[in-house]
Design an enzyme around this catalytic site. Structure first.
Site, PDB file in Angstrom:
ATOM      1  N   ASP A  37       0.825  -1.205   0.000  1.00  0.00           N
ATOM      2  CA  ASP A  37       0.000   0.000   0.000  1.00  0.00           C
ATOM      3  C   ASP A  37       0.859   1.256   0.000  1.00  0.00           C
ATOM      4  OD1 ASP A  37      -2.804  -0.902   0.142  1.00  0.00           O
ATOM      5  OD2 ASP A  37      -2.141  -1.878   1.984  1.00  0.00           O
ATOM      6  N   ASP A 150      -7.826  -4.763  -4.344  1.00  0.00           N
ATOM      7  CA  ASP A 150      -8.153  -4.198  -3.033  1.00  0.00           C
ATOM      8  C   ASP A 150      -9.078  -2.987  -3.043  1.00  0.00           C
ATOM      9  OD1 ASP A 150      -7.957  -4.511  -0.274  1.00  0.00           O
ATOM     10  OD2 ASP A 150      -6.345  -3.057  -0.100  1.00  0.00           O
TER      11      ASP A 150
END
Length: 1016
Positions: A37, A150
């Site tokens: 991320d 995601d």
């Protein structure tokens, strides 16, 4: 990232592992990856130090040790940081070889894995273009597959953009839990998606939906308490352990554990295989922050896979390391006929009955607003720099310095599009990181804008400031000069607002003519004034305006020029409980509307569209949802999730109103008080009703700015517009500013209210047979229709809960900021608004850029009048939008074979930026059959259309991100039950003119241009 692990796992009985026929064996594609991320809990810098740099260093080294090993790299920001700051020459050589051999594969290729609900079309394209340019220049590769595992829901716009970029397949994961269950049972997780109702099969793309295990390997091992197939354990922050021993490292594969690992892996593979139509199984090996110690990972998986393959007859399957392309190639070669899906999206997303991920549509309103401002500034600066380079290639603005400023803003805008960035789902320190990067890059862009306009372009053209030589009398009024730039390729006539510190002002254009203006006390401050002025600008034009100030109010119209000084009329504060049946209605009119305000409540009562003679009852006010903060007390709201056990309650008890009638606009200020006797208001609505002005009427645009905050803790605030429209709780919202989606209200057994919230990026509307109420937004919000005729917009949230997971990662949403979002409101017939709202949304996003070039000071005498701006306008037809006009700077040959030869020969190692190649994108704004005129294909000669910039010498059409020559792009054709042969022939040219193109509804066409040398 927020992952709710699904432990629907079982161990197969011995007979399940019995041999199957040779031809029926499952072929398992083990795809090593690390979900990294760009933000979320830790800053980019923290993640680089703790694990991200080690991922690429160790993966590179480990892949080089064994030919069968593979790895996919997804988000480019971490890779580029590693490449530029950490990678050794040996690493770079190894990476080049691995990429060439197809063993290290770049997936998506954008800077980040962007969110799909609250991101804007412009920014999705921009961040993808930035990543693709780097990859193609450096390695000569062009990503052809996505990995959107995601983002919290899947947009129908994203597959269209990926198809336009040349992708062959798309991969998603997070869709409604109950829908995924059904699709798994029916083996419908794979389909061909036609995301655009206008483009249809022309940009369809095969789409794979991850099963319930999503992108992570099952973390449960029946024979161990460790974390599944993650032998390198869990990443440590802030520093990696010096001894290489990480927490929760799984049991190593040994003689004792080998068979147990094999049974576990095989059982999971077979469980997944039952949900798909082919015998090919995608088995993602990885999860968040994995492969920072790749040697441990591969040294355990290698013998495990070898053991399974040795016993493949017994287990009924084979396993192999693979890239995503190898998996999709196997699916494509299966030659099956697939179901097609239309333009429906997968929004909103729920992971469980009371976990509707609709809260993040409104989380961190300030960040969402700044991200859109930065995007708008990037577009304006790109167009300014492009014009400058074409016209004044040897001008004094250093091209390297300018490109550095642009690249910094491109990087910041790209970074915040991450699915834990603009969503508002990150920790406070990561929010601060995004805000800092955006703010610093925007400051750099403002410096560049000033330099491009103010510095002399050459010795023969003086600068805007260079023609002043001595001050006039000290008794003269103060003066200030302002540059206003139109970043759109349309002529505009609009109102701009400049905050000043003087009560009186006159405005003049660069020909010395007075400009219609209005000045009044600012709505947000008692020491500043709002100066509204009407500006008329051609496409991509700028003009200079002179502001003359006085510290005394002007009572003589002649001395004030054409400036009207508006004064307010204050109405008594009204308690909403004291509503009388007999309404005292106060009208506010312009040429489009009559607005009636109820003097007994100080609320809006109705709007009448004067031309259509149609009256709609409508009121607007603020309501609050009160959130639960204790896990044991029931479902909670947080950064991601919106959950409420009850309906919203009115957020105020009294309303105060002030009206400022004006010549340019009339402003209505409504202040909402929690308690009748409160000194300070909690919320406000400032409505600006414009008069008709300029060459085109703009009276249909009602601008509203709201003020909210700081909120009471565990409060979610909505603006509720309640009307007499009969919409049956159906509304329409945009998908990323590209297309509108019909949102029919659905009834659920649980959590109906939250699951009927949808993202609004640019626009939302409700309608009945006669009228349509449209809201246009300058940032993303959540929107819903909870009752007939109702349109509510969630504007702000402030939350805290005691969930351990949330507290451990500091992911509470204790947002105490004051937010001031803006919406434009329109009310008219469906036909009238259909012609307007797309363009209105773009005009709100790309408002004129206002650049004060000096401070108020005594006037300087000018040698000679400057006269009108010498810059020629660039104007496209009203249904075409100049999506991009930029100089990307990436240096590669347009011929793919030539570019690859340069890379292999070493010529492309350190290329200088290409300042001559211009990237142009044009988008058709309308859908098929949306409007009788504006939905028609448009034929335009780009050489003529861009003559205001310079002479186009070369035009070549490219894929969306520029890396493919469109004539050589051959995407896979997937068979569908209603298979239609895709028309390969683009409407490129008309006759023999290579510069004439025809652009059809919803097409986005991308071109590389080269202009004749400038220096005019």
């Amino acid at each position: 990232m927020r992952f709710f692990a699904v432990f629907v796992f079982f161990l197969c009985r011995c007979d399940t592992l019995a041999a199957t026929g040779e031809d029926e064996r499952i072929q398992t594609f083990v795809i090593p990856h690390s979900h990294m991320d760009v933000g979320w809990v830790y800053t980019v810098q923290d993640s680089m130090h703790a694990y991200a740099a080690n991922v690429y260093s160790s993966v590179t080294e480990e892949l080089s040790k064994a030919k069968e090993r593979r790895f996919i790299a997804v988000e480019q920001e971490f890779f580029r940081l590693w490449w530029d700051t950490e990678a050794t020459d040996s690493h770079k050589t190894q990476v080049g070889k691995l990429v060439e051999e197809g063993r290290l594969e770049f997936i998506i290729g954008g800077q980040v894995m962007h969110d799909e609900a609250v991101t804007d079309l412009d920014d999705q394209i921009s961040q993808m273009t930035e990543g693709h340019g780097f990859l193609y220049q450096t390695f000569g590769v062009r990503p052809q597959y996505s990995w959107q595992v995601d983002p919290f829901g899947a947009s129908a716009t994203t597959p269209v953009l990926f198809a336009l970029a040349g992708f062959n397949a798309h991969l998603i994961s997070r869709i409604d839990y109950d829908l995924k269950d059904t699709m798994q049972k029916d083996k419908k997780l794979q389909f061909v998606w036609r995301g655009s109702p206008s483009l249809k099969e022309k940009q369809q793309i095969f789409t794979h939906t991850m099963d319930q295990f999503s992108y992570c390997t099952p973390s449960h091992l029946p024979f161990s308490n460790s974390s599944g197939f993650y032998w390198n354990g869990v990443a440590l922050f802030p520093n990696p352990p010096k001894d290489g021993v990480y927490p929760n490292m799984s049991l190593p594969v040994s003689k004792e554990t080998l068979h147990a690992y094999a049974k576990t892996m095989v059982a999971n593979i077979k469980q997944r295989a039952a949900w798909f139509r082919t015998s090919h199984v995608l088995w993602p090996w990885g999860c968040d922050k994995q492969f920072y110690n790749s040697s441990v990972q591969f040294n355990n998986m290698d013998p495990l896979m070898h053991y399974i393959n040795q016993n493949s007859k017994e287990f009924g399957l084979t396993v192999q390391y693979a890239t995503l392309s190898e998996y999709f190639q196997a699916i494509y070669q299966s030659n099956l006929v697939w179901e097609s899906r239309g333009s429906e999206d997968f929004l909103p997303y729920s992971s469980e009955a009371y976990q509707a991920w609709t809260g993040f549509y409104a989380s961190r309103n300030v960040l969402k607003g700044l991200a859109r401002q930065a995007s708008s500034q990037l577009h304006a600066t790109e167009t300014l720099f492009t014009r400058y380079r074409i016209s004044f290639s040897d001008g004094p603005v250093a091209k390297d310095w300018a490109l550095d400023k642009l690249r910094a803003l491109r990087w910041a805008v790209s970074e915040v599009q991450h699915h834990d960035g603009i969503t508002g789902t990150e920790s406070p320190k990561v929010v601060d990181m995004y805000l800092q990067h955006l703010t610093e890059a925007m400051m750099g862009a403002k410096e560049l804008q000033a330099a491009l306009i103010l510095l002399p372009h050459n010795l023969h053209i003086p600068s805007i400031l260079g023609n002043r030589y001595h001050p006039k009398s000290v008794h003269e009024a103060l003066e200030q000069h302002v540059i206003v730039y139109n970043p759109l390729a349309w002529n505009i006539s609009t109102i701009i607002n400049i905050t000043v510190t003087f009560p009186s002002a006159a405005v003049f254009d660069d020909d010395g003519h007075p400009v219609p203006a209005q000045i009044q006390m600012s709505a947000q401050s008692n020491v500043t004034y709002d100066l509204f002025m009407v500006v008329e600008l051609g496409g991509l034009q700028h003009r200079k305006y002179l502001l003359k100030f006085s510290e005394k109010r002007c009572f003589v119209w002649a001395k004030c020029g054409w400036t009207y000084e508006a004064k307010g009329i204050l109405f008594d504060r009204r308690n909403v409980r004291d509503v009388l049946k007999t309404k005292r209605l106060l009208p506010v009119l312009n040429e489009c509307y009559k607005l009636l305000f109820d003097q007994d409540t100080n609320l809006l009562h109705s709007i009448t569209h004067l031309q259509e003679k149609r009256k709609v009852r409508i009121s607007q006010d603020f309501w609050e949802y009160h959130a639960n903060g204790h896990v044991k007390s029931g479902p909670i709201s947080d950064n991601y999730i919106f959950s409420t056990n009850s309906s919203a309650v009115r957020a105020y008890k009294a309303v105060e109103m002030e009206i400022l009638p004006g010549k340019i606009l009339t402003e209505i200020r409504q202040h909402f008080y929690r308690e009748e006797c409160d000194k300070d208001y909690a919320y406000s609505i400032t409505t600006r009703v414009p008069e008709c002005f300029g060459s085109r009427p703009r009276c249909h645009r009602l601008e509203q700015t709201y003020s909210l905050g700081p909120l009471v803790l565990n409060t979610e605030v909505v603006l509720r517009s309640s009307s007499s429209l009969k919409n049956n709780k159906t509304l329409y919202t945009d998908d990323n500013g590209y297309q509108m989606m019909k949102r029919t209200h659905r009834k659920f057994t649980k959590n109906t209210l939250a699951r009927n919230y949808f993202p609004m990026v640019r626009a939302a509307y409700i309608e009945d047979d006669l009228s349509r109420l449209v809201l246009i937004s300058n940032r993303a919000h959540g929107v819903s229709s909870q009752a007939d005729g109702q349109l509510e917009v969630m504007l702000h949230r402030r939350l805290w809960n005691d969930q351990p997971w949330t507290l451990n990662y500091n992911l509470t949403l204790n947002d105490s900021s004051v937010v001031r979002p803006t919406l434009w409101m329109m009310l008219a017939s469906i036909n009238a608004t259909s012609k307007l709202y797309q363009r209105e949304a773009i005009e709100l996003q790309h408002r004129p850029v206002i650049m004060p070039i000096d401070q108020p000071q005594r006037p300087w005498q000018e040698k000679e009048p400057r006269g009108s701006s010498p810059v020629r306008s660039v104007v496209l037809p009203p249904n075409l939008h100049l999506l991009s006009l930029s100089i990307p700077g990436w240096n590669y040959s347009s011929n793919h074979g030539v570019h690859l030869s340069h890379i292999h020969s070493g010529k492309g190692l350190h290329p200088e930026p290409d300042y001559d190649r211009v990237l142009l994108r044009i988008m058709h704004l309308f859908e098929e059959d949306q409007d009788t005129e504006l939905s028609m294909p448009v034929t335009v000669n780009l050489k003529e259309a861009l003559r205001g910039i310079g002479e186009v010498k070369v035009l070549e059409e490219r894929s969306l991100t520029g890396t493919w020559d469109i004539s050589s792009l051959q995407r896979w054709k997937w068979k569908t039950a209603d298979y239609l042969e895709t028309n390969k022939n683009r409407s490129r040219s008309c006759g023999e003119d290579p510069f004439t193109v025809t652009i059809s509804p919803k097409e986005i066409r991308t071109f590389f241009l080269h202009f004749a040398p400038g220096n005019f």
